[in-house]
Design an enzyme around this catalytic site. Structure first.
Site, short mmCIF file in Angstrom:
data_model
loop_
_atom_site.label_atom_id
_atom_site.label_comp_id
_atom_site.label_asym_id
_atom_site.label_seq_id
_atom_site.Cartn_x
_atom_site.Cartn_y
_atom_site.Cartn_z
NE ARG A 83 -3.34 2.48 2.63
CZ ARG A 83 -3.19 3.36 3.62
NH1 ARG A 83 -2.50 3.06 4.69
NH2 ARG A 83 -3.76 4.54 3.54
CG HIS A 126 -0.91 9.17 3.21
ND1 HIS A 126 -1.10 7.83 3.54
CD2 HIS A 126 -0.43 9.73 4.34
CE1 HIS A 126 -0.74 7.61 4.79
NE2 HIS A 126 -0.32 8.76 5.30
CD GLU A 171 -4.42 7.94 9.29
OE1 GLU A 171 -3.75 8.98 9.46
OE2 GLU A 171 -4.10 6.84 9.78
CG ASN A 297 -5.14 3.64 8.63
OD1 ASN A 297 -5.30 2.61 7.97
ND2 ASN A 297 -4.65 4.75 8.12
CE1 TYR A 299 0.15 3.15 13.47
CE2 TYR A 299 -1.83 4.21 12.65
CZ TYR A 299 -0.59 3.64 12.42
OH TYR A 299 -0.09 3.57 11.14
CD GLU A 355 -1.57 4.20 8.00
OE1 GLU A 355 -1.32 4.68 9.13
OE2 GLU A 355 -1.69 4.89 6.98
#
Ligand code: IFM
Length: 451
Positions: A83, A126, A171, A297, A299, A355
């Site tokens: 990606r 991005h 995002e 994504n 985290y 991600e």
């Protein structure tokens, strides 16, 4: 601590059809800035005090120059997919034409990936907006959404079916909230109204971009990548529960609900009129394009309580330990919670975890990076994805962030997320223990499927 990555042998993630990949983005790795137009991140980096180590993306990982070697690294890792993002200022001229040198770079990259059986997953935006568009108002200007549509038409018109999957945006929360509301990312503007306006135009651009993708390819998948930070209440007091729900709607649901339900979350009613986005008739039906996938994504998580300041919807608590080197709490259960909750809330297409990864305080010792802490992070999060799949969430792939250490936005080069270590002085790439572990997991999956 185990230095291998493992999943139960019966896990759906061990099926050959499940995609394992790695991810990067253009500004963070490419360099060769003199061969493209300036972007908002060039301007932001050149503004004193914005980047922790005063660095920039002019050279980064020299990926433009070294992409053939980087493809060899992907081959060695054994990934099914890569990606990466396309740099708008590299592929377009200010006159709105394709820049031949720029687009040819991506054609060569895609060809090199395809030759090795690696599937190209492209992100069209991005964060590196051409600076000339920011000079005209950037994402505060509704016209930028239509400029995005033209850019997508040109790029997908050229790359078409050679790409496996196109994501319009990576995002939108980060571009809109971090860039236009709190100002810690480019272009560094602040204000609730600015943040909500930018988000609205980005979501509109997503819908227009989806249509442009569909016009130019029947085969490639089309969708978007959203980031989520699940919100947990600080206590069970009713005020804290309400604040947590507001936070979730404001930072997470704001960017997904319009795409699936055609409206903003209820928290919009708590905003003063002047802070609400400039919605025009028909905008939600443009945003609500049918998608082939949703990229997620993840985290970390955050905790919230009611704020003492009546002007604030919530109070955000600092991260708890254990934390990664960037200061984010390690809390894998939130990933399973997020996936199962989104599955309940919306009628979702198949999901890719686009991600997930950790910045760790890596040490190079005798030419090796023994990043067991990162392996442990991956182990726990892969298991969290497995758990979500076991409860019925359809997930088709997982992309580690990131292929290699790179420019970590406002943190510059101080934070390392890579599976591959990059020595920025020499551009030498070194497999970390986590890269070997990831390769080992993919090999095990291949073997399990073959027998
Ligand atoms: O490096 C970023 C990436 O560009 C977008 N998602 C989060 C990563 C880690 O901060």
């Amino acid at each position: 601590m185990n230095k291998a990555l493992q999943l139960p042998s019966q896990s759906p993630m061990m099926d050959r059809s499940f995609i394992f990949g790695v991810a990067t983005s253009s500004f963070q790795i490419e360099g060769s800035a003199d061969e493209r137009l300036p972007s908002i991140w060039d301007t932001f980096c050149a503004t004193p005090g914005k980047i922790a180590d005063n660095s920039h993306g002019l050279i980064a990982c020299e990926h433009i120059k070294r992409f053939r070697d980087d493809v060899k690294i992907l081959v060695k890792l054994g990934v099914d997919a890569y990606r990466f993002s396309i740099s708008w200022p590299r592929v377009m001229t200010q006159q709105g034409e394709l820049n031949e040198n720029g687009i040819q770079f991506y054609e060569q990259l895609i060809e090199a990936l395809r030759a090795e059986g690696i599937r190209p997953f492209v992100t069209l935006y991005h964060w590196d907006l051409p600076q000339y568009l920011e000079d005209a108002g950037g994402w505060l200007n509704r016209d930028t959404a239509f400029e995005f549509e033209k850019y997508v038409d040109a790029v997908v018109g050229r790359l078409g079916d050679s790409v496996e999957s196109y994501a319009t945006f990576n995002e939108p929360f980060c571009s809109a909230y971090l860039g236009y509301e709190v100002g810690v990312h480019a272009p560094g503007l602040t204000g609730v109204s600015q943040g909500r306006t930018a988000a609205h135009h980005i979501l509109l651009a997503h819908g227009l971009g989806m249509k442009a993708i569909r016009r130019n390819t029947e085969k490639a998948l089309a969708g978007i990548v959203l980031n989520f930070t699940p919100c947990y209440p600080y206590s069970n007091d009713e005020a804290d529960l309400i604040a947590t729900n507001d936070a979730d709607q404001y930072i997470n649901q704001w960017y997904i609900k319009p795409l699936f339900d055609g409206c903003y979350p209820d928290v919009i009613d708590k905003l003063p009129e002047a802070h609400r986005p400039p919605i025009q008739e028909g905008d939600f039906s443009i945003m609500q394009q049918k998608m082939d996938f949703l990229g997620i994504n993840f985290y970390t998580r955050l905790r919230y309580s009611a704020s003492d300041d009546p002007a604030q919807l919530y109070f955000e608590h600092p991260h708890l330990s254990p934390k990664t080197d960037i200061g984010w709490e390690i809390y894998p259960a939130a990933l399973t919670y997020l996936l199962t909750r989104l599955h309940e809330m919306y009628s979702l297409p198949p999901i890719y975890i686009t991600e997930n990864g950790a910045a760790m305080d890596d040490k190079m010792v005798d030419g090796q990076v023994y990043d067991l802490d990162r392996i442990e992070y991956y182990q726990m999060h892969l298991k969290a994805v497995h758990d979500a799949m076991e409860s019925g969430v359809v997930i088709n792939g997982y992309f580690a962030w990131s292929l290699m250490d790179n420019f970590e936005w406002a943190e510059g080069y101080l934070k390392r997320f890579g599976l591959i270590h990059v020595d920025y002085a020499t551009q030498k790439r070194t497999f970390k223990a986590s890269a070997h572990a990831y390769r080992g997991l993919i090999e095990k999956r291949n073997f399990a499927t073959a027998v």
